[in-house]
Motif scaffolding. Structure first.
Motif, PDB file in Angstrom:
ATOM      1  N   THR A 152       0.749  -1.361  -0.037  1.00  0.00           N
ATOM      2  CA  THR A 152      -0.040  -0.008  -0.170  1.00  0.00           C
ATOM      3  C   THR A 152       0.934   1.156  -0.038  1.00  0.00           C
ATOM      4  O   THR A 152       0.711   2.150  -0.931  1.00  0.00           O
ATOM      5  N   GLU A 154       4.098   1.700  -1.200  1.00  0.00           N
ATOM      6  CA  GLU A 154       4.534   1.386  -2.163  1.00  0.00           C
ATOM      7  C   GLU A 154       3.755   2.151  -3.575  1.00  0.00           C
ATOM      8  O   GLU A 154       4.184   3.022  -4.273  1.00  0.00           O
ATOM      9  N   ILE A 155       2.460   1.482  -3.602  1.00  0.00           N
ATOM     10  CA  ILE A 155       1.608   2.189  -4.636  1.00  0.00           C
ATOM     11  C   ILE A 155       1.249   3.549  -4.629  1.00  0.00           C
ATOM     12  O   ILE A 155       0.948   4.170  -5.767  1.00  0.00           O
ATOM     13  N   ILE A 178      -1.564  -4.844  -9.436  1.00  0.00           N
ATOM     14  CA  ILE A 178      -1.246  -3.516  -9.310  1.00  0.00           C
ATOM     15  C   ILE A 178      -2.503  -2.630  -9.771  1.00  0.00           C
ATOM     16  O   ILE A 178      -2.782  -1.599  -9.272  1.00  0.00           O
ATOM     17  N   LEU A 181      -4.595  -2.291  -6.825  1.00  0.00           N
ATOM     18  CA  LEU A 181      -4.238  -1.228  -5.830  1.00  0.00           C
ATOM     19  C   LEU A 181      -4.323   0.159  -6.330  1.00  0.00           C
ATOM     20  O   LEU A 181      -4.635   0.997  -5.685  1.00  0.00           O
ATOM     21  N   ILE A 182      -3.799   0.377  -7.459  1.00  0.00           N
ATOM     22  CA  ILE A 182      -4.246   1.962  -8.319  1.00  0.00           C
ATOM     23  C   ILE A 182      -5.740   2.137  -8.093  1.00  0.00           C
ATOM     24  O   ILE A 182      -5.653   3.597  -7.643  1.00  0.00           O
ATOM     25  N   CYS A 186      -4.845   4.980  -5.720  1.00  0.00           N
ATOM     26  CA  CYS A 186      -4.590   6.020  -6.587  1.00  0.00           C
ATOM     27  C   CYS A 186      -5.889   6.630  -7.366  1.00  0.00           C
ATOM     28  O   CYS A 186      -5.637   6.400  -8.364  1.00  0.00           O
ATOM     29  N   ALA A 252       7.211  -2.490 -11.253  1.00  0.00           N
ATOM     30  CA  ALA A 252       7.098  -3.136 -10.055  1.00  0.00           C
ATOM     31  C   ALA A 252       7.441  -4.386  -9.724  1.00  0.00           C
ATOM     32  O   ALA A 252       7.308  -5.590 -10.521  1.00  0.00           O
ATOM     33  N   LEU A 266       9.573   0.849  -7.103  1.00  0.00           N
ATOM     34  CA  LEU A 266       8.306   0.305  -6.657  1.00  0.00           C
ATOM     35  C   LEU A 266       8.436  -1.083  -6.300  1.00  0.00           C
ATOM     36  O   LEU A 266       8.311  -1.948  -7.086  1.00  0.00           O
ATOM     37  N   ILE A 268       7.264  -3.950  -4.910  1.00  0.00           N
ATOM     38  CA  ILE A 268       6.150  -4.793  -4.859  1.00  0.00           C
ATOM     39  C   ILE A 268       6.281  -6.241  -5.398  1.00  0.00           C
ATOM     40  O   ILE A 268       6.717  -6.381  -6.596  1.00  0.00           O
TER      41      ILE A 268
END
Length: 312
Positions: A152, A154-155, A178, A181-182, A186, A252, A266, A268
């Protein structure tokens, strides 16, 4: 009673003579037990493949008619036998459908992890670790110096970049994680995916996995929108875009060398780190630890006074 030769390395791969099957064979064999759908574990051309439902579908997507002569689909914790060995799959937490393989023979339990992780991941089944006498663990990051940061945190680094981003990812598992997570952390970013990744995203959707919003990449959409667009691309494509201008380059991965030369690191990873492996050992409670898929020497030294260790 533990059999020291229960699993042996052969040119075809890791072989169990007591059950006459291979674990993630490297060459076509008669009986293949496949832990998950990544190409270095799930290869084409085997006769009989024992796997989870998602692993089968991904292999069919990738290999078509060459995927296998026949599939035997097994759910998690569903026991089945190959000759004199009893087997069952347990969630590995690595990617969707990934499985550890618990094998029972002559009173001993052997747990083959395949690739696995203990970090939270909404795009795959959560890891479950059964007790076993022998733990056969991957050792990709089995080094005391390796500690994977929280995904979390990292993203969220991507929020500091307003320009468009070329984000290198492995197409299966990492790309879907990913994307999710984005979407969650984000909110101003829009995800576009490479044509080779798009059908895997769709397969995840068909298995009712919510990875969030995404669209198939088209050049026009990124040219017209110069900010907050993230284009997920596989490693080879990422390497071919080294001279791309007006975009940030990010990859990533848990590997440090893949962060070099990029605009942002990044970290991950979809594998266990050193502490995760030690935690796994404490949960599984094996009397022996066998290592493969990496360097097991650090574990062998660390465990020498506590648990018998063997490098396969």
């Amino acid at each position: 009673m533990i059999k020291d030769d229960f699993l042996v390395k052969t040119p075809e791969g890791l072989y169990c003579a007591y059950g006459d099957f291979y674990l993630d064979p490297e060459l076509p064999v008669q009986n293949a037990v496949i832990s998950h759908a990544h190409g270095d574990h799930a290869r084409a051309g085997n006769a009989n493949v024992y796997a989870t439902a998602f692993t089968k579908e991904l292999m069919l997507l990738r290999y078509k008619k060459k995927a296998a002569k026949e599939f035997f689909i097994k759910g998690y914790k569903q026991e089945f036998s190959l000759n004199n060995v009893k087997l069952s799959f347990y969630p590995a937490g690595h990617i969707l459908g990934s499985a550890m393989v618990l094998m029972e023979f002559d009173g001993a339990r052997y747990l083959y992890t395949g690739d696995y992780k203990m970090q939270e991941d909404s795009t795959c089944e959560k890891i479950e670790l059964p007790l076993a006498d022998v733990l056969i663990t991957e050792s990709t990051f089995a080094n005391p110096k390796v500690k994977h940061p929280d995904a979390t945190g990292e993203i969220k680094k991507l929020n500091a970049i307003s320009s468009n981003i070329l984000l290198g990812v492995y197409g299966l598992g990492k790309a879907q994680r990913i994307t999710a997570l984005i979407n969650e952390f984000c909110p101003t970013k829009e995800v576009h995916v490479h044509y080779s990744i798009f059908p895997i995203h769709q397969l995840y959707n068909r298995f009712d996995v919510n990875i969030g919003k995404y669209s198939l990449y088209n050049r026009k959409s990124l040219k017209q929108n110069g900010e907050n667009q993230i284009y997920l691309i596989p490693p080879l494509t990422f390497n071919s875009y080294r001279r791309a201008v007006g975009v940030a380059r990010v990859f990533a991965s848990g590997w440090e060398y893949l962060q070099q030369g990029n605009d942002l690191s990044l970290y991950i990873s979809d594998h266990v780190d050193w502490e995760d492996i030690l935690n796994t050992i404490s949960i599984v409670k094996p009397t022996e630890v066998w290592t493969l898929h990496g360097d097991g020497n650090h574990l062998k030294v660390f465990l020498k006074e506590k648990v018998r260790t063997k490098i396969l």
